[in-house]
Design a protein around this motif. Sequence first.
Motif, PDB file in Angstrom:
ATOM      1  N   PHE A   1       0.859  -1.178   0.000  1.00 30.01           N
ATOM      2  CA  PHE A   1       0.000   0.000   0.000  1.00 30.01           C
ATOM      3  C   PHE A   1       0.889   1.220   0.000  1.00 30.01           C
ATOM      4  O   PHE A   1       1.802   1.322   0.824  1.00 30.01           O
ATOM      5  N   MET A   2       0.678   2.143  -0.947  1.00 28.25           N
ATOM      6  CA  MET A   2       1.548   3.321  -1.010  1.00 28.25           C
ATOM      7  C   MET A   2       0.847   4.495  -1.666  1.00 28.25           C
ATOM      8  O   MET A   2      -0.171   4.341  -2.336  1.00 28.25           O
ATOM      9  N   LEU A   3       1.454   5.655  -1.477  1.00 23.00           N
ATOM     10  CA  LEU A   3       1.015   6.887  -2.098  1.00 23.00           C
ATOM     11  C   LEU A   3       1.877   7.109  -3.330  1.00 23.00           C
ATOM     12  O   LEU A   3       3.099   7.059  -3.242  1.00 23.00           O
ATOM     13  N   MET A   4       1.240   7.344  -4.473  1.00 27.60           N
ATOM     14  CA  MET A   4       1.990   7.543  -5.715  1.00 27.60           C
ATOM     15  C   MET A   4       1.574   8.865  -6.342  1.00 27.60           C
ATOM     16  O   MET A   4       0.432   9.303  -6.207  1.00 27.60           O
TER      17      MET A   4
ATOM     18  N   HIS B   1      -0.851  15.293  -9.336  1.00 29.68           N
ATOM     19  CA  HIS B   1      -2.000  14.481  -8.928  1.00 29.68           C
ATOM     20  C   HIS B   1      -1.477  13.234  -8.215  1.00 29.68           C
ATOM     21  O   HIS B   1      -0.570  12.581  -8.694  1.00 29.68           O
ATOM     22  N   ARG B   2      -2.058  12.930  -7.045  1.00 32.05           N
ATOM     23  CA  ARG B   2      -1.613  11.785  -6.271  1.00 32.05           C
ATOM     24  C   ARG B   2      -2.749  10.799  -6.082  1.00 32.05           C
ATOM     25  O   ARG B   2      -3.916  11.180  -5.996  1.00 32.05           O
ATOM     26  N   LEU B   3      -2.382   9.528  -6.020  1.00 31.37           N
ATOM     27  CA  LEU B   3      -3.322   8.432  -5.817  1.00 31.37           C
ATOM     28  C   LEU B   3      -2.758   7.469  -4.781  1.00 31.37           C
ATOM     29  O   LEU B   3      -1.550   7.318  -4.654  1.00 31.37           O
ATOM     30  N   LEU B   4      -3.652   6.796  -4.074  1.00 31.56           N
ATOM     31  CA  LEU B   4      -3.250   5.695  -3.204  1.00 31.56           C
ATOM     32  C   LEU B   4      -3.351   4.416  -4.018  1.00 31.56           C
ATOM     33  O   LEU B   4      -4.319   4.224  -4.765  1.00 31.56           O
TER      34      LEU B   4
END
Length: 178
Positions: free
Chosen positions: A41-44, A53-56
């Motif tokens: 599980f990470m933040l990208m 723009h960021r997504l998990l």
Amino acid sequence: MTTADWALLISLFSLLIAMASFIWNVWQKFIFPKPRVRVTFMLMRIVGSDPPHRLLTLNFTNFGPGEIVIDCAVARPRTPWYKRRTRLGLLNPIANLAQPDEPTGPYAGGLPKKLAVGEEHILYFPYVAEMFMREPLACIGVHDSFRRTHWAPRGDFRKVVEQHRKDFPILNDNGAPT
């Protein structure tokens, strides 16, 4: 009882233990093998997007043996140890990356997903202020067709929670972060 009787009794007991372990190994390896799944599980951040723009991402890989079906993404709230197995929450992944702020339900993002050995799948979640990261969660993972839950490492989850708290602090009535 003589020494020979004790030796015979111990030998029979050892034979029973050996037979039980042999049957257990055959059952576990050949009759009913359950695949292992590794979850991260990470933040990208999407490179080249303006504004950034960021997504998990919740990434899971089947390490075998055999195929497996991942049914849904789940989260476990912080609860006492005796309630952990009974309380899980379903997470809503993004169905379409073109509209990342619109989760559509717990079975979006290609779920349920059948994975062959060595195959992986990624679920995406929006990274916004009001989301499941605000909840007091203990861990995040996926649920499979064998009714087992595979959890992401707690270190991965803690890093994402800390970053979410830095990016979206909770403000009190005076406007100061809590």
